[in-house]
Motif scaffolding. Structure first.
Motif, PDB file in Angstrom:
ATOM      1  N   UNK A 655      53.732  21.165 -10.543  1.00 19.83           N
ATOM      2  CA  UNK A 655      52.973  21.900 -11.556  1.00 19.83           C
ATOM      3  C   UNK A 655      53.890  22.699 -12.485  1.00 19.83           C
ATOM      4  N   UNK A 656      55.135  22.891 -12.059  1.00 27.41           N
ATOM      5  CA  UNK A 656      56.065  23.668 -12.876  1.00 27.41           C
ATOM      6  C   UNK A 656      55.697  25.129 -12.974  1.00 27.41           C
ATOM      7  N   UNK A 657      55.080  25.671 -11.923  1.00 25.28           N
ATOM      8  CA  UNK A 657      54.616  27.049 -11.969  1.00 25.28           C
ATOM      9  C   UNK A 657      54.921  27.756 -10.655  1.00 25.28           C
ATOM     10  N   UNK A 658      54.813  29.090 -10.698  1.00 27.31           N
ATOM     11  CA  UNK A 658      55.059  29.926  -9.526  1.00 27.31           C
ATOM     12  C   UNK A 658      53.774  30.639  -9.137  1.00 27.31           C
ATOM     13  N   UNK A 659      53.446  30.611  -7.837  1.00 28.89           N
ATOM     14  CA  UNK A 659      52.361  31.417  -7.288  1.00 28.89           C
ATOM     15  C   UNK A 659      52.970  32.488  -6.396  1.00 28.89           C
ATOM     16  N   UNK A 660      52.201  33.524  -6.116  1.00 29.74           N
ATOM     17  CA  UNK A 660      52.728  34.590  -5.265  1.00 29.74           C
ATOM     18  C   UNK A 660      51.642  35.113  -4.340  1.00 29.74           C
ATOM     19  N   UNK A 661      52.106  35.684  -3.215  1.00 31.61           N
ATOM     20  CA  UNK A 661      51.227  36.416  -2.312  1.00 31.61           C
ATOM     21  C   UNK A 661      51.869  37.780  -2.090  1.00 31.61           C
ATOM     22  N   UNK A 662      51.086  38.844  -2.304  1.00 30.32           N
ATOM     23  CA  UNK A 662      51.621  40.205  -2.253  1.00 30.32           C
ATOM     24  C   UNK A 662      51.199  40.891  -0.952  1.00 30.32           C
ATOM     25  N   UNK A 663      52.184  41.293  -0.153  1.00 30.53           N
ATOM     26  CA  UNK A 663      51.908  41.980   1.103  1.00 30.53           C
ATOM     27  C   UNK A 663      51.709  43.480   0.928  1.00 30.53           C
ATOM     28  N   UNK A 664      51.741  43.948  -0.299  1.00 33.94           N
ATOM     29  CA  UNK A 664      51.576  45.376  -0.525  1.00 33.94           C
ATOM     30  C   UNK A 664      50.211  45.860  -0.036  1.00 33.94           C
ATOM     31  N   UNK A 665      49.221  44.971  -0.077  1.00 24.87           N
ATOM     32  CA  UNK A 665      47.885  45.336   0.388  1.00 24.87           C
ATOM     33  C   UNK A 665      47.868  45.649   1.886  1.00 24.87           C
ATOM     34  N   UNK A 666      48.886  45.153   2.612  1.00 20.69           N
ATOM     35  CA  UNK A 666      49.005  45.451   4.041  1.00 20.69           C
ATOM     36  C   UNK A 666      50.078  46.517   4.311  1.00 20.69           C
ATOM     37  N   UNK A 667      50.610  47.132   3.252  1.00 22.10           N
ATOM     38  CA  UNK A 667      51.722  48.084   3.379  1.00 22.10           C
ATOM     39  C   UNK A 667      52.912  47.453   4.096  1.00 22.10           C
ATOM     40  N   UNK A 668      53.223  46.223   3.745  1.00 23.09           N
ATOM     41  CA  UNK A 668      54.319  45.479   4.363  1.00 23.09           C
ATOM     42  C   UNK A 668      55.152  44.784   3.283  1.00 23.09           C
ATOM     43  N   UNK A 669      56.329  44.317   3.705  1.00 19.78           N
ATOM     44  CA  UNK A 669      57.135  43.474   2.835  1.00 19.78           C
ATOM     45  C   UNK A 669      57.743  42.363   3.687  1.00 19.78           C
TER      46      UNK A 669
END
Length: 715
Positions: A655-669
Motif C-alpha cells: 500500500x506504500x503507507x504506514x499505520x500505527x498503534x499507540x500504547x499511550x492509552x495504556x500508559x505504556x511504551x
C-alpha cells in the motif's frame, strides 16, 4: 538495578592516561597519555581503545609534546589533536588500520592549544591557544584543514561555543544532510569564545569579531541554550550569567547570580557543567551532592551521594559528571573512586511543540529529585581486586553507543558497559543470554531440551534461524550449528568482524547458508565462518546500516538516515531488491501530520520535521516481506535527548503507507517486537509501563490479547 561489566584498559608498563574522548560514530576512544622509560624520560602519545578497553594496535600517535585537547569530527572518523607546542594535527582513524595523517600544521599557533571545537556539521573547526590566538579552519571530506580566519585577544582562550538560532536551524540541517555541499560555500553558525581576562567575544568565519561583554574573572564555562537562544556563562568567581542572543550576535543580560558553593578545590573553577535535560544544568562542585539547576523555572535541587548507602564515605565528594543523551543516564565520579548512575525517568520537555502555544513558558514542567532514579553504584577496582581510592578525574559517555561509560583515574582507565541480556527465537529454537559470555539453548519439541553453552565472546547480539545461531561482540563473532534430531551442537571457528548488527539464515528458505553483517555503509554477505561472498551497499547520502532482519527468505535493512530496503535473498549471493527504497522517517512524519486539520498547518509540520527527531531502535520484517514494523525514540532539543515513542509503526509495502498503534492509552511504551514466522498478520509486542504517568495499569509484560489483536489488524 542495572548491571555494568567493568574492564580496565591494558597499556604498556608506566603508561598513564590524562584524558579520553569517544568517537561520535564508532566504538573507539582516543586517550591522551604519557609513559616513562627506565631513564625517567617522558614520551607522549595518543592511544586508541575499543569499547571493551582493549588497545587497538596500529593507530598510536606519538609526539614530543603532550596532547592538550582533541576533538572528534561530529559526523566522520577524523580526530583533531592540539598539542602543547601549538601543533594542530588531523588523523583518520577507523580502528582497522594505522591512523592516517590528513593534516599537520605548527605555523598558526606557537603556544599550547587550550580550546578546540567543531561546528555541528563538522565543516568548520575553531582552535584557541594560551596566547589568545583563535583560528578558524575549514575541513573537507578527507579531514584536510585549511586556515581561513584568525582573531587575537589578550590572555589565554579558555572556552568556546557555536550557536544556532532557531531561524537558522533549518539551513544548518539542510547543509548537514547535503553531502554534495562544499565546505567553502556551506553555512556555518557563528560562535562565542571566552578568555582568562573575562572577555566574551562574538565571531564568525567571515571576518566579524567583536567583544560583547567584560566580566570580572576568568570565563570557565560557556554553553548555549538553543531553545531559548541564551548564552550561559560561569566565571572563575562562580558568577552565572544568562544572555539573550540576537540574530546579529548582540547579547543582552537576562540574569546574573552568584553560585553559593562550599566545595573543595574550586580555585581552578568549575570543570564539569553539563546539560542533563533541555534547560537543566548538572553541576559538579566538589560537594557531597550533585547540583541541578533548572534554567527554565529558576529552581534548583540536589542529588545526594548518601542515597547510595554505605558505599559512600563521609569524606567523599563529587569530582566528575557526564550525561548520556541516548539512555538519559547521569553518571557521577567521586573523590574516592565511586561511580554512581542516575536515570532520568521524568517527562521530557519538548520546547518545539510548545512554540505555537501561548505563554509556553508557563506550560513547561519543572524537574525535581523525583525525576531521577539511582540505578547503579560501584567502587572501581584493579584487575587484582585492589580498590581504586583515587579521584575519578573524568567520566564520559559514548553517546552513539548505548550504555558505555569511560572513567579516567590516576590508577588507569576503566570502561563500564551495561549488560543488556540478549535473546532470540526462531521456530522451536530459542537462545537466551544468561551471563556476559554464556547462553542457554532451548529446543522445543515433544520433550523440551535445554543446556548452557559457554562461549569466549562478550555477547552483545544474537541472531537465530531454525538450525543455527550466531553470537557477536562488535569485535568477534561465532556461529553454532544445531542438529535438533540428536541434540548435537557444533561450534564453528571464531572470526573477526566489526559488524554492529547481524542476521543468520539457513537452507530452510535459502539455497545456501548465509550470514548478513552490517558494517558501516555495507551489508556483508558471508558464509557461517565469516568468508565474504557478496555485499549490499548504501551511499553516503543513504547512511550507515543500523538494523537488519530476516524472516524466511526476506531481508529488511534500515540505515541511520531512515532509508529502508527489502530484499528477496532466496539466492543469498544475488539478493533481489523488492521495489524501491523508501525513507521511513518521512513516512512516519506524514502519518503523524494526519491529525492536523489545516492543510497549511500540515504542510508546515511536515516541512519543519526532520530526520534527526526520530531514532529507530528496533526493526522487524514479516514472513512474506510485505510489512516492516519499527520502534522509535523521539530525539528532543539541541542536546538530542532520546525518549521512547509510545507508538508501533508498520510500513505496508503493497500500500506504500504506514499505520500505527499507540500504547499511550495504556500508559505504556513498546520495547520489543516480533513477527510470527508463519502468519504474516501477527506481531507480538513487549511493553513497559511509563513510570511517570502509569499508576493503575496491570503489570504484565506482554500486552495481550486485545492489543495484539489490534496490532495484527494493522497489516
Amino acid at each position: 538495578m542495572s548491571v555494568f561489566l567493568i574492564s580496565q584498559c591494558k597499556f604498556d608498563n608506566e603508561t598513564y592516561a590524562n584524558q579520553l574522548s569517544w568517537s561520535n560514530n564508532d566504538s573507539i576512544a582516543a586517550i591522551a597519555s604519557y609513559s616513562i622509560d627506565h631513564n625517567d624520560k617522558e614520551s607522549y602519545q595518543v592511544l586508541f581503545v575499543n569499547s571493551e578497553g582493549i588497545q587497538i594496535t596500529g593507530p598510536t600517535i606519538a609526539h614530543d609534546q603532550e596532547a592538550t585537547v582533541f576533538e572528534w569530527q561530529p559526523n566522520g572518523k577524523i580526530v583533531v589533536i592540539g598539542w602543547a607546542d601549538g601543533m594542530i594535527s588531523s588523523w583518520l582513524v577507523d580502528g582497522k588500520s594505522r591512523a592516517v595523517s590528513t593534516y599537520s600544521n605548527s605555523s598558526q599557533h606557537n603556544s599550547p592549544i587550550t580550546m578546540m571545537k567543531w561546528n555541528p556539521t563538522g565543516k568548520r573547526l575553531i582552535t584557541g591557544d594560551k596566547r589568545g590566538l583563535v583560528c578558524v579552519w575549514s575541513a573537507d571530506v578527507r579531514g584536510t584543514l585549511s586556515p581561513i580566519r584568525q582573531y587575537k585577544r589578550k590572555g589565554a582562550i579558555t572556552t568556546a561555543i557555536f550557536y544556532v538560532l532557531p531561524v537558522k536551524s533549518d539551513l544548518l540541517r539542510k547543509n548537514e544532510n547535503n553531502s554534495s555541499s562544499t565546505s567553502k560555500n556551506s553555512y556555518s553558525p557563528s560562535f562565542f569564545f571566552g578568555t582568562d581576562q573575562g572577555v566574551i567575544v562574538y565571531a564568525d568565519d567571515l571576518g566579524h569579531c567583536s567583544d560583547v561583554q567584560q566580566l570580572p574573572s576568568i570565563i570557565d564555562i560557556m554553553l548555549f541554550f538553543e531553545e531559548k537562544s541564551r548564552l550561559i556563562i560561569i566565571t572563575r568567581s562562580l558568577l552565572l550569567s544568562q544572555y539573550q542572543v540576537g540574530e546579529d550576535g548582540k547579547v543582552s543580560r537576562l540574569s546574573q547570580v552568584k553560585l553559593s558553593i562550599t566545595g573543595d578545590n574550586l580555585d581552578n573553577g568549575l570543570k564539569y557543567v553539563v546539560w542533563a535535560a533541555p534547560g537543566l544544568l548538572a553541576i559538579g562542585t566538589s560537594e557531597k551532592f550533585l547540583r541541578l539547576l533548572d534554567l527554565v523555572t529558576d529552581e534548583g535541587y540536589t542529588l545526594s551521594l548518601s542515597t547510595a548507602g554505605d558505599i559512600i564515605q563521609k569524606s567523599d565528594r563529587v569530582i566528575s559528571i557526564s550525561f548520556s543523551r541516548s539512555d538519559r543516564y547521569l553518571a557521577v565520579g567521586t573523590k574516592l573512586g565511586i561511580v554512581l548512575i542516575w536515570k532520568f525517568i521524568g517527562q521530557i520537555r519538548d520546547f518545539q511543540s510548545l512554540k505555537s502555544q501561548p505563554n509556553n513558558s508557563a506550560t513547561i514542567r519543572s524537574t525535581s529529585i523525583n525525576d531521577w532514579e539511582l540505578i547503579y553504584k560501584t567502587q572501581l577496582s584493579l584487575s587484582n581486586d585492589v580498590v581504586v581510592s583515587t579521584p575519578i578525574s573524568q567520566l564520559i559517555w559514548h553517546n552513539s553507543q548505548s550504555g558505555i561509560l569511560a572513567a579516567v583515574t590516576d590508577e588507569g582507565v576503566f570502561i563500564l558497559s551495561e549488560m543488556v541480556m540478549q535473546n532470540c527465537l526462531c521456530n522451536d529454537l530459542a537462545v537466551v543470554q544468561t551471563a556476559s559470555h554464556d547462553v542457554t539453548v532451548v529446543v522445543n519439541g515433544p520433550i523440551q531440551e535445554s543446556w548452557t553453552q559457554l562461549t569466549n565472546i562478550l555477547i552483545k547480539g544474537i541472531s537465530v534461524c531454525s538450525t543455527a545461531f550466531i553470537l557477536w561482540s562488535g569485535k568477534d563473532a561465532r556461529t553454532y550449528r544445531i542438529d535438533t534430531s540428536i541434540m548435537k551442537i557444533e561450534a564453528l571457528d571464531v572470526f573477526a568482524t566489526l559488524g554492529t548488527s547481524m542476521a543468520i539464515a539457513d537452507t530452510a528458505h535459502l539455497i545456501d547458508e548465509a550470514l548478513f553483517i552490517a558494517d558501516q555503509n555495507l551489508v556483508r554477505i558471508c558464509n557461517y565462518t565469516g568468508v565474504q561472498k557478496g555485499t549490499i551497499s548504501f551511499s553516503d547520502a543513504e547512511g550507515c546500516v543500523q538494523h537488519i532482519d530476516i524472516n524466511g527468505q526476506f531481508l529488511a535493512i534500515v540505515t541511520d538516515k531512515g532509508v529502508l530496503g527489502v530484499y528477496d535473498i532466496h539466492s543469498p549471493k544475488k539478493p533481489k531488491i523488492l521495489g524501491s527504497n523508501i525513507n521511513i522517517y518521512d513516512s512516519i512524519t506524514y502519518i503523524e501530520s494526519a491529525n492536523i486539520e489545516s492543510t497549511n498547518d500540515r504542510f508546515k509540520f511536515i516541512k519543519s520535521s526532520n530526520s534527526h527527531t526520530l531514532y529507530i531502535k528496533k526493526m522487524k520484517i514479516n514472513s512474506d516481506g510485505s510489512c516492516i514494523c519499527v520502534l522509535t525514540d523521539h530525539v528532543y532539543s539541541s542536546i538530542k535527548v532520546k525518549h521512547p515513542d509510545s507508538c508501533v509503526y508498520v510500513y505496508d509495502r503493497n500500500k506504500g503507507s504506514v499505520n500505527k498503534f499507540d500504547f499511550q492509552q495504556f500508559n505504556r511504551f513498546p520495547i520489543n517486537i516480533g513477527w510470527d514466522v508463519t502468519d504474516n498478520r501477527i506481531i507480538a509486542c513487549e511493553t513497559k509501563r511509563n513510570p511517570i504517568t502509569a499508576s493503575t495499569q496491570p503489570t504484565n509484560i506482554l500486552t495481550y490479547p486485545s492489543t495484539l489483536t489490534s496490532l495484527s489488524n494493522l497489516s
